[in-house]
Each structure stands twice: as C-alpha cells, then as structure tokens.
Write an enzyme that holds these catalytic residues in place. Structure first.
Site, mmCIF file in Angstrom:
data_model
loop_
_atom_site.group_PDB
_atom_site.id
_atom_site.type_symbol
_atom_site.label_atom_id
_atom_site.label_comp_id
_atom_site.label_asym_id
_atom_site.label_seq_id
_atom_site.Cartn_x
_atom_site.Cartn_y
_atom_site.Cartn_z
ATOM 1 N N ASN A 209 15.574 -9.338 35.850
ATOM 2 C CA ASN A 209 15.961 -9.733 34.491
ATOM 3 C C ASN A 209 17.395 -10.271 34.515
ATOM 4 O O ASN A 209 18.009 -10.362 35.568
ATOM 5 C CB ASN A 209 15.818 -8.540 33.540
ATOM 6 C CG ASN A 209 16.621 -7.354 34.041
ATOM 7 O OD1 ASN A 209 17.837 -7.399 34.088
ATOM 8 N ND2 ASN A 209 15.923 -6.306 34.461
ATOM 9 N N ASP A 278 10.370 -2.250 33.868
ATOM 10 C CA ASP A 278 9.342 -1.287 33.472
ATOM 11 C C ASP A 278 8.088 -1.449 34.319
ATOM 12 O O ASP A 278 7.253 -0.559 34.378
ATOM 13 C CB ASP A 278 8.986 -1.482 31.987
ATOM 14 C CG ASP A 278 10.129 -1.040 31.079
ATOM 15 O OD1 ASP A 278 10.769 -0.017 31.403
ATOM 16 O OD2 ASP A 278 10.384 -1.718 30.060
ATOM 17 N N LYS A 288 5.200 -13.340 53.605
ATOM 18 C CA LYS A 288 5.345 -14.266 52.483
ATOM 19 C C LYS A 288 3.959 -14.708 51.991
ATOM 20 O O LYS A 288 3.113 -15.103 52.803
ATOM 21 C CB LYS A 288 6.155 -15.474 52.940
ATOM 22 C CG LYS A 288 6.425 -16.450 51.829
ATOM 23 C CD LYS A 288 7.163 -17.670 52.319
ATOM 24 C CE LYS A 288 7.134 -18.736 51.245
ATOM 25 N NZ LYS A 288 7.496 -20.037 51.743
ATOM 26 N N PHE A 323 20.727 3.163 26.681
ATOM 27 C CA PHE A 323 20.984 1.871 26.052
ATOM 28 C C PHE A 323 19.657 1.314 25.573
ATOM 29 O O PHE A 323 18.611 1.607 26.152
ATOM 30 C CB PHE A 323 21.618 0.898 27.054
ATOM 31 C CG PHE A 323 23.106 0.908 26.996
ATOM 32 C CD1 PHE A 323 23.815 1.950 27.575
ATOM 33 C CD2 PHE A 323 23.803 -0.106 26.351
ATOM 34 C CE1 PHE A 323 25.204 1.974 27.513
ATOM 35 C CE2 PHE A 323 25.187 -0.091 26.286
ATOM 36 C CZ PHE A 323 25.887 0.943 26.861
ATOM 37 N N LYS A 337 13.328 5.592 20.698
ATOM 38 C CA LYS A 337 13.650 5.881 22.113
ATOM 39 C C LYS A 337 14.518 7.125 22.227
ATOM 40 O O LYS A 337 14.361 7.914 23.152
ATOM 41 C CB LYS A 337 14.395 4.703 22.751
ATOM 42 C CG LYS A 337 13.491 3.576 23.180
ATOM 43 C CD LYS A 337 14.289 2.463 23.822
ATOM 44 C CE LYS A 337 13.661 1.124 23.487
ATOM 45 N NZ LYS A 337 14.465 -0.014 23.888
ATOM 46 N N LYS A 341 12.797 9.926 24.463
ATOM 47 C CA LYS A 341 13.397 10.250 25.764
ATOM 48 C C LYS A 341 14.301 11.486 25.680
ATOM 49 O O LYS A 341 14.956 11.830 26.656
ATOM 50 C CB LYS A 341 14.169 9.043 26.309
ATOM 51 C CG LYS A 341 13.282 7.813 26.545
ATOM 52 C CD LYS A 341 13.949 6.773 27.433
ATOM 53 C CE LYS A 341 13.126 5.493 27.474
ATOM 54 N NZ LYS A 341 13.488 4.584 28.561
HETATM 55 N N1 CTP Z 1 15.383 3.234 31.486
HETATM 56 C C1 CTP Z 1 15.252 4.019 32.618
HETATM 57 N N2 CTP Z 1 14.177 3.846 33.451
HETATM 58 C C2 CTP Z 1 13.242 2.920 33.176
HETATM 59 C C3 CTP Z 1 13.351 2.114 32.015
HETATM 60 C C4 CTP Z 1 14.440 2.297 31.194
HETATM 61 O O1 CTP Z 1 16.113 4.860 32.874
HETATM 62 N N3 CTP Z 1 12.219 2.773 34.024
HETATM 63 C C5 CTP Z 1 16.527 3.457 30.586
HETATM 64 C C6 CTP Z 1 17.421 2.249 30.412
HETATM 65 O O2 CTP Z 1 18.444 2.225 31.372
HETATM 66 C C7 CTP Z 1 17.942 2.437 28.998
HETATM 67 C C8 CTP Z 1 16.836 3.159 28.277
HETATM 68 O O3 CTP Z 1 16.034 3.735 29.321
HETATM 69 O O4 CTP Z 1 19.065 3.286 28.977
HETATM 70 C C9 CTP Z 1 15.993 2.282 27.396
HETATM 71 O O5 CTP Z 1 15.392 1.309 28.131
HETATM 72 P P1 CTP Z 1 14.432 0.163 27.524
HETATM 73 O O6 CTP Z 1 13.904 -0.600 28.676
HETATM 74 O O7 CTP Z 1 15.154 -0.582 26.481
HETATM 75 O O8 CTP Z 1 13.364 0.987 26.780
HETATM 76 P P2 CTP Z 1 11.954 1.380 27.186
HETATM 77 O O9 CTP Z 1 11.855 2.830 26.966
HETATM 78 O O10 CTP Z 1 11.596 0.865 28.530
HETATM 79 O O11 CTP Z 1 11.079 0.659 26.069
HETATM 80 P P3 CTP Z 1 10.693 -0.895 25.816
HETATM 81 O O12 CTP Z 1 10.698 -1.577 27.162
HETATM 82 O O13 CTP Z 1 9.385 -0.795 25.208
HETATM 83 O O14 CTP Z 1 11.723 -1.429 24.906
#
Ligand code: CTP
Length: 399
Positions: A209, A278, A288, A323, A337, A341
C-alpha cells in the site's frame, strides 16, 4: 526545542571539523547558545575565529586562557553546559576521555563535566576499526556517553570505509532528542509499528500500500525524545528510523506479527501506525510466475490481526493505541475498531482530506477513546505524535 539551551561543542583534529561550523550554525538557528572548545591541532586545521563569528562567543583552545566571560574556564564551562558535544571526536580525544587524561582545555573540561555527552567520531577507517578505539568507545558508552555511528563512505584520506562523521543535521537532531524535551515517558517501553507490509506473490512481485512510515517514525522520534525505551517494528519504508530508536525491520504482515509478539511482554504502550495488509496471496510461488494467455485470478488469505490479537488477550499494564485510516464514515468506523480490538485509544483520519494521510508531512486526526473524542486541527506529524503521547500519558495516569 533547543531554544535557550547551553551547548558546549568540542572540536578535535579531524578533517571533518569543517562540518562543525555548520553544526554551530544549526544550533544557533535553533535558539541555542553555543560555546566552542578546540584542541590546538584542530585550531591549525580551522580558525577559531570562524567559530567565534558563528557562536558569538570566544572560542577556547588553551587551559590557561582566562576569557572575561568565564571564571575558572574548564569548571565554569562544564557547569554551564546542558550538553557537551564532541564533533568531530578524533581517536586521540576519545582515548583521553576513556582514560581520564586531562592535558588541554577540551579534555580537562570533559573530566569536569557531568551533563549529557555526545561523541561523533571521525577518523580513518583503520583507526576507527582499531580495537583500541573500539574498546575506548565501548567503555565510554558504558559510562553513559552517547556515541553516534559513523557513516560509511569516502574519507578525506582517500579510503572508503567507516569513520566518516555523522552529518551535522543528524548530530543536531540527536542533541535535540537528548536535551530538548521533558523525559515524561522515562521508564516506559513503547512499541510502534510503522510503514507498509509487503505480501509476496513470487520472488519478484508483492501486494502493498502507499504508506511511507512518516507518522510512525514521527511517533518514534517523539517517544524517544521524551525518554521512552522506543522500538519501531517497520516495513520497507521511505522514512528514516530516528536516532535513539531500536529498529526491527520486517517485510510481511506475518513478520510484523512475529516481531511485535517477541517484544510484547516487556512493552507498556503499543502504538500501531503500520498499514498492515489484511490479505496476502494464499500461496507464494518459489519461482517467478510466467504470464499466460487470459486472466489471472489471485487467491488471497487473511493475515493475522496484530493489534486485534493483543487486544483479545490484553495484559493489565498494556496501553493499546490503534490507527484508523478511512475514506468514509471515519468516526463511526473507527469507534467500531476501538471496541472490536479492545483498544484504549484510536487515532482516526480520512485520506480524503487534503493535508492528511499517506506521505504528507501533516495530518488531521481525531483521537477517540471510550468516553472522549478530540478533533485536532491540521498540524505536522511531529506535533500529532506529541499530542498522541500527551493523551496516552493523561489516560494512563501518573507513573
Ligand atoms: N492492524 C494490525 N494488524 C492487521 C491489520 C491492522 O495490527 N493485520 C492495526 C493497524 O496498524 C491499525 C489498526 O489495526 O492500528 C486498524 O487497522 P485497519 O486496517 O484500519 O482496520 P481493520 O481492522 O483492518 O479494518 P478495515 O480494513 O476493515 O478498515
């Protein structure tokens, strides 16, 4: 943050002493008062007059000088200083400091000095690598001196190797870190995740990303400056790890998960600014992947939620800050969240707002806890970092 601070700058005889002039300029620009002490040999390489012009103070080279503005020179200088920075520090002064030799103004002042001390070595690679120098540096580090790394590069003697003095900007940044802030996070260990993760499809390609790691590194810089033991677990990112921060570089979400869990027991505060993928490709090809006619369907599997895992089995002493970067329903999604969490705080922002999000130097955030919501105006990521740490300190009470 150096405004009004007293910086004693020791200049010894290395070609890098021309860079000390720039360092004085940077300190003065930051509002500090600078007093320069040189060795006699350094004064042959570069004129004390240059430092006098830049610092607006008499530059001292000899023990028996009695300038009007200082009483017993080496003692009053030592008492006056908030920090004693030796840049460049040649092998000779390093050896003298390590062994308590006091035979000129610089070494005598050092012996009388009980403030913070920063050593920025600069010398030929062989002199730097010599066990005598390395042992002396290790001894000084054990005694609480802050030893800056040298850079690898081409040296004035024509050799390419270690031994080049850290850049003035790095030394100035480190000085600010050491004396520029109240150490209100001393005794706390803070773990920050930062940057993107990379999820490999094959040895050539990966999914990632736009995260650059700027927000995470700003938090790490602020936490270290405020005295926390600071660890940054970071993906491959543009931003540089700040001075005084332990870096644990990782690549994938699974690597980041493992690295965070390895540090978790001893951590007090987690601030998860990383943009963790995610999903990852379900399988990673060893070779490859060659293109074929037609479309390719990539199967993705979920990665582990690092913050979610910590929240599900949250220890009493842990403070969990997440975040949340959204494109719509920012506050509502972020609150969800926070709850899901099991977090103490979540910092929400929208990448749709100008001045917020990936790669910018500013951010616009709302800090959300169970019973409070604090919307901050646009500010630098460094200022946002301090606001987050202020809030965490407020919420975790006196320590
Ligand atoms: N985070 C994490 N591990 C993951 C995904 C996210 O520790 N596998 C943490 C990020 O660093 C951030 C928080 O979780 O502090 C929220 O992450 P975000 O990707 O915005 O939220 P998600 O719970 O993954 O939800 P969505 O993708 O549906 O927005």
């Amino acid at each position: 943050m150096l405004n009004g601070k007293h910086i004693l700058l020791g200049v010894s005889s290395s070609i890098a002493c021309y860079k000390s002039a720039e360092l004085v300029r940077q300190y003065v620009k930051a509002g500090a008062e600078v007093q320069v002490v040189m060795t006699e040999n350094a004064a042959r390489l570069i004129s004390p007059l240059l430092f006098e012009q830049l610092s607006k103070h008499h530059c001292i080279t000899d023990t028996f000088e009695r300038p009007a503005e200082v009483k017993v020179a080496h003692i009053s200088l030592a008492d006056w200083a908030d920090v004693f920075v030796i840049a460049p520090a040649d092998a000779n002064v390093i050896a003298k400091f390590a062994h308590g030799i006091a035979d000129d103004m610089l070494s005598t002042t050092m012996l009388a000095c009980d403030c913070e001390k920063i050593i920025a070595p600069a010398m030929n690679t062989k002199m730097y690598d010599n066990p005598a120098t390395q042992d002396n540096l290790a001894l000084l580090a054990r005694r609480g001196f802050h030893i800056m790394d040298t850079a690898y590069g081409e040296l004035a003697c024509g050799v390419t190797g270690a031994g080049r003095m850290a850049e003035p900007a790095q030394i100035a940044e480190y000085t600010e870190l050491l004396i520029g802030y109240e150490k209100d996070l001393a005794g706390k260990k803070i773990l920050i995740t930062s940057g993107p993760t990379r999820e490999a499809m094959d040895p050539v390609r990966f999914i990632t990303n736009h995260s650059t790691g700027k927000m995470g590194t700003a938090i790490a810089r602020a936490a270290a400056a405020r005295g926390a033991e600071t660890v940054i677990v970071h993906g491959v990112m543009e931003a540089k790890v700040p001075a005084g921060v332990k870096a644990v570089p990782v690549t994938s979400a699974q690597d980041m998960y493992d690295a965070v869990m390895a540090e978790a027991d001893s951590t007090d505060i987690f601030i998860m600014a990383a943009a963790v993928a995610d999903y990852r490709p379900k399988t990673t090809a060893d070779q490859k992947m060659k293109k074929k006619d037609g479309e390719l369907t990539l199967e993705l599997a979920r990665t582990k939620d690092i913050l979610g895992t910590l929240g599900a089995d949250k220890k009493e002493k842990w403070f969990l800050c997440g975040f949340s970067m959204e494109t719509e329903h920012v506050l509502e999604n972020s609150r969800k969240k926070l709850e899901k969490k099991n977090l103490d705080l979540i910092v929400a922002n929208s990448i749709k707002q100008a001045g917020a999000g990936f790669g910018t130097d500013t951010n616009i955030v709302t800090m959300i806890s169970k019973d409070a919501e604090d919307e901050l105006p646009i500010m630098s990521k460094d200022d946002v970092a301090h606001k987050i740490l202020d809030r965490i300190l407020e919420m975790s009470g006196p320590h």
